[in-house]
Design a protein around this motif. Structure first.
Motif, PDB file in Angstrom:
ATOM      1  N   VAL A 343       0.857  -1.186   0.000  1.00  0.00           N
ATOM      2  CA  VAL A 343       0.000   0.000   0.000  1.00  0.00           C
ATOM      3  C   VAL A 343       0.889   1.230   0.000  1.00  0.00           C
ATOM      4  O   VAL A 343       1.964   1.243   0.631  1.00  0.00           O
ATOM      5  N   VAL A 344       0.457   2.258  -0.746  1.00  0.00           N
ATOM      6  CA  VAL A 344       1.177   3.531  -0.814  1.00  0.00           C
ATOM      7  C   VAL A 344       0.377   4.572  -0.039  1.00  0.00           C
ATOM      8  O   VAL A 344      -0.805   4.805  -0.328  1.00  0.00           O
ATOM      9  N   LEU A 345       1.000   5.199   0.944  1.00  0.00           N
ATOM     10  CA  LEU A 345       0.353   6.205   1.785  1.00  0.00           C
ATOM     11  C   LEU A 345       1.145   7.504   1.726  1.00  0.00           C
ATOM     12  O   LEU A 345       2.357   7.493   1.460  1.00  0.00           O
ATOM     13  N   PRO A 346       0.476   8.646   1.962  1.00  0.00           N
ATOM     14  CA  PRO A 346       1.227   9.905   2.032  1.00  0.00           C
ATOM     15  C   PRO A 346       2.253   9.863   3.153  1.00  0.00           C
ATOM     16  O   PRO A 346       2.123   9.092   4.109  1.00  0.00           O
ATOM     17  N   GLY A 347       3.283  10.671   3.029  1.00  0.00           N
ATOM     18  CA  GLY A 347       4.341  10.690   4.037  1.00  0.00           C
ATOM     19  C   GLY A 347       3.923  11.401   5.302  1.00  0.00           C
ATOM     20  O   GLY A 347       4.467  12.461   5.634  1.00  0.00           O
ATOM     21  N   TRP A 348       2.953  10.825   6.022  1.00  0.00           N
ATOM     22  CA  TRP A 348       2.504  11.412   7.277  1.00  0.00           C
ATOM     23  C   TRP A 348       3.594  11.298   8.338  1.00  0.00           C
ATOM     24  O   TRP A 348       4.436  10.393   8.312  1.00  0.00           O
ATOM     25  N   GLU A 349       3.522  12.174   9.320  1.00  0.00           N
ATOM     26  CA  GLU A 349       4.545  12.257  10.352  1.00  0.00           C
ATOM     27  C   GLU A 349       4.745  10.940  11.116  1.00  0.00           C
ATOM     28  O   GLU A 349       5.887  10.551  11.365  1.00  0.00           O
ATOM     29  N   PRO A 350       3.703  10.206  11.522  1.00  0.00           N
ATOM     30  CA  PRO A 350       3.935   8.991  12.312  1.00  0.00           C
ATOM     31  C   PRO A 350       4.754   7.923  11.595  1.00  0.00           C
ATOM     32  O   PRO A 350       5.424   7.118  12.240  1.00  0.00           O
ATOM     33  N   VAL A 351       4.705   7.891  10.232  1.00  0.00           N
ATOM     34  CA  VAL A 351       5.397   6.825   9.510  1.00  0.00           C
ATOM     35  C   VAL A 351       6.537   7.331   8.647  1.00  0.00           C
ATOM     36  O   VAL A 351       7.352   6.535   8.171  1.00  0.00           O
ATOM     37  N   LEU A 352       6.619   8.661   8.445  1.00  0.00           N
ATOM     38  CA  LEU A 352       7.636   9.174   7.532  1.00  0.00           C
ATOM     39  C   LEU A 352       9.035   8.974   8.087  1.00  0.00           C
ATOM     40  O   LEU A 352       9.948   8.574   7.376  1.00  0.00           O
ATOM     41  N   GLY A 353       9.223   9.262   9.363  1.00  0.00           N
ATOM     42  CA  GLY A 353      10.553   9.146   9.962  1.00  0.00           C
ATOM     43  C   GLY A 353      10.871   7.765  10.482  1.00  0.00           C
ATOM     44  O   GLY A 353      11.915   7.574  11.127  1.00  0.00           O
ATOM     45  N   LEU A 354      10.015   6.805  10.240  1.00  0.00           N
ATOM     46  CA  LEU A 354      10.245   5.457  10.740  1.00  0.00           C
ATOM     47  C   LEU A 354      11.300   4.767   9.877  1.00  0.00           C
ATOM     48  O   LEU A 354      11.163   4.668   8.659  1.00  0.00           O
ATOM     49  N   GLY A 355      12.378   4.322  10.510  1.00  0.00           N
ATOM     50  CA  GLY A 355      13.466   3.719   9.763  1.00  0.00           C
ATOM     51  C   GLY A 355      13.078   2.416   9.097  1.00  0.00           C
ATOM     52  O   GLY A 355      13.471   2.116   7.984  1.00  0.00           O
ATOM     53  N   GLY A 356      12.309   1.576   9.742  1.00  0.00           N
ATOM     54  CA  GLY A 356      11.905   0.284   9.209  1.00  0.00           C
ATOM     55  C   GLY A 356      11.058  -0.443  10.239  1.00  0.00           C
ATOM     56  O   GLY A 356      10.953  -0.026  11.398  1.00  0.00           O
ATOM     57  N   GLY A 357      10.436  -1.511   9.810  1.00  0.00           N
ATOM     58  CA  GLY A 357       9.623  -2.289  10.726  1.00  0.00           C
ATOM     59  C   GLY A 357       8.148  -1.996  10.689  1.00  0.00           C
ATOM     60  O   GLY A 357       7.369  -2.671  11.359  1.00  0.00           O
ATOM     61  N   ALA A 358       7.746  -1.001   9.901  1.00  0.00           N
ATOM     62  CA  ALA A 358       6.318  -0.687   9.825  1.00  0.00           C
ATOM     63  C   ALA A 358       5.597  -1.730   8.988  1.00  0.00           C
ATOM     64  O   ALA A 358       6.116  -2.194   7.965  1.00  0.00           O
ATOM     65  N   VAL A 359       4.403  -2.085   9.402  1.00  0.00           N
ATOM     66  CA  VAL A 359       3.581  -3.041   8.688  1.00  0.00           C
ATOM     67  C   VAL A 359       2.137  -2.593   8.781  1.00  0.00           C
ATOM     68  O   VAL A 359       1.746  -1.919   9.750  1.00  0.00           O
ATOM     69  N   VAL A 360       1.347  -2.953   7.772  1.00  0.00           N
ATOM     70  CA  VAL A 360      -0.058  -2.564   7.721  1.00  0.00           C
ATOM     71  C   VAL A 360      -0.912  -3.820   7.780  1.00  0.00           C
ATOM     72  O   VAL A 360      -0.638  -4.800   7.078  1.00  0.00           O
ATOM     73  N   VAL A 361      -1.946  -3.784   8.637  1.00  0.00           N
ATOM     74  CA  VAL A 361      -2.908  -4.878   8.730  1.00  0.00           C
ATOM     75  C   VAL A 361      -4.252  -4.362   8.238  1.00  0.00           C
ATOM     76  O   VAL A 361      -4.747  -3.346   8.735  1.00  0.00           O
ATOM     77  N   ALA A 362      -4.825  -5.033   7.249  1.00  0.00           N
ATOM     78  CA  ALA A 362      -6.108  -4.624   6.667  1.00  0.00           C
ATOM     79  C   ALA A 362      -7.235  -5.363   7.373  1.00  0.00           C
ATOM     80  O   ALA A 362      -7.293  -6.600   7.351  1.00  0.00           O
ATOM     81  N   PHE A 363      -8.136  -4.592   7.998  1.00  0.00           N
ATOM     82  CA  PHE A 363      -9.308  -5.148   8.664  1.00  0.00           C
ATOM     83  C   PHE A 363     -10.547  -4.839   7.818  1.00  0.00           C
ATOM     84  O   PHE A 363     -10.727  -3.688   7.387  1.00  0.00           O
TER      85      PHE A 363
END
Length: 452
Positions: A343-363
């Protein structure tokens, strides 16, 4: 029955008063025949003469209906320029003789005479963009005059005001009057006028957002202040970016209610800076954002994240790529491993500076999240963005991604306090934000209080 002798065809010839055969180029050479049905000889009836003057003449409807192509009304050229020919009007535009709103109507009048924007640019040096800005700005100024705007405010745009008035072209007449006053009193530039117009157009669509009712729709400054206030909530709390946005919101606000709210946010941010780092880490804000249509395309920066389904097990979370970056001059996205769902999301502050490890769960259903009791929400799918690098359950008011009853058969989101009661100290990841799907209407917005 008809008799063959009586039904024989006999030619009938036309003759004039001199008993001479009548001829006409419009008559054929074939004789005319009448069919006689009885033995009675044909006797001509009395001839009646009807004068054409007794019949009222009325033209055919088809003759009355003439095609008339549309002709635009003539351009309202100022009286001092009406007697000038084309070369003289071009000279006025070339040398900028007079005020901008006085010679701006000459541009559409020259278009009617056959000139194009490019040819007019060659003759006068006024670019096509500036031509449009002058014409539209003059129309906006006329609307201000017609709406009885303060003459001093209107006069403030006499020198170089076309660019400012052009930015408020999409507002209503009453909004233009209020916006023009705010632009003059606040000494806004073209970028500030553009932000103001956007904020005034966007404010009604934000009904339902947190603290929306604290800002007055009739005040342009409050609309602009609310836009900056919303931007401040997109940054971490506390942070320099958030403080700057709040400061801009405070400077733009006009009503006391809006000023009090923004000032309170600034003071709370200052108190949080004075606390210890451990206390600051306790708070885990979780923004709930509805993605706008076209927002990804307009974003200056984006993030690409791997997606898991809500029914996937813990193993799927662990197998998801840990890092995905853009490389090269074209920013080609490269992941450390292959994956089937992204998934492509805008560079919002909570995820923009995240170095790695982010994952998305679709409910598939938003009601799986821990909302307040006795509250109903529309069934809709959501995306939960979590940080797999922060697995420790720390904050009671934080939200964490876990498996259903620890069986690994699916995922859910739970509060930190609920997990601590069951002595759960580690999770799959800390929830960073929740994304709702784009929609044309903006009703049924989830507020931040839903997470309290």
């Amino acid at each position: 029955m008809f008799s063959p002798a009586l039904n024989a065809h006999k030619p009938l010839f036309l003759s004039n008063s001199n008993n001479k055969p009548f001829s006409s180029p419009f008559l054929t050479q074939q004789p005319l025949f009448f069919l006689r049905l009885s033995k009675t000889h044909f006797k001509p009836t009395t001839t009646l003469s009807v004068s054409a003057t007794l019949i009222p003449s009325s033209p055919s409807p088809s003759i009355q209906q003439h095609y008339q192509p549309y002709k635009p009304p003539p351009s309202p050229i100022p009286s001092q320029y009406k007697s000038l020919d084309t070369p003289s009007r071009l000279e006025i535009l070339s040398n900028r003789l007079g005020l901008w709103y006085e010679y701006a109507p000459l541009i559409p009048s020259l278009f009617q005479e056959g000139l194009t924007p490019s040819s007019l640019e060659e003759a006068t040096g006024i670019s096509g963009v500036e031509q449009n800005r002058l014409v539209v700005g003059a129309k906006v100024r006329d609307s201000l005059v017609q709406s009885n705007t303060d003459p001093e405010i209107v006069a403030s745009f006499d020198l170089g005001g076309a660019e400012l008035l052009y930015e408020i072209r999409l507002l209503s007449a009453s909004q233009r009057a209020a916006a023009s006053r705010y632009i003059v009193l606040s000494k806004l530039d073209a970028k500030g006028a553009q932000d103001l117009a956007r904020a005034m157009k966007d404010f009604p669509r934000r009904r339902g957002d947190k603290f929306w009712e604290n800002f007055d729709y009739t005040l342009p400054g409050d609309c602009l202040s609310f836009m900056y206030y919303r931007q401040s909530r997109e940054h971490k709390k506390p942070s320099e970016s958030r403080a700057n946005a709040l400061q801009m919101a405070l400077e733009a606000a006009e009503s006391e209610k809006a000023k009090s709210l923004v000032l309170k946010e600034l003071e709370e941010g200052g108190e949080r800076k004075e606390r210890e780092d451990g206390e600051i880490a306790d708070g885990v804000p979780v923004p709930v954002v509805r993605l706008k249509i076209g927002e990804v395309a307009e974003a200056t920066s984006v993030v690409v994240l791997p997606v898991c389904r809500s029914e996937d097990g813990e193993r799927k979370i662990l197998e998801a790529p840990w890092e995905c970056r853009g490389q090269g001059e074209f920013g080609v996205v490269v992941a450390e491993k292959g994956w089937e769902r992204w998934v492509v999301l805008p560079g919002w502050e909570p995820v923009l500076g995240l170095g790695g490890g982010a994952v998305v769960v679709a409910f598939p259903d938003a009601r799986v999240l821990p909302w307040k009791a006795n509250r109903w929400y529309r069934e809709e799918s959501i995306l939960v963005v979590a940080d797999r690098g922060r697995k420790e359950v720390k904050a009671d008011d934080g939200f964490y991604l876990v498996t259903l009853d620890g069986t690994g058969g699916g995922f859910k989101v739970e509060r930190g306090s609920d997990l601590k009661e069951r002595n759960v100290v580690e999770c799959l990841g800390t929830v960073l934000m929740v994304v709702r799907p784009p929609r044309y209407d903006t009703d049924d917005q989830m507020n931040d209080e839903d997470w309290n």
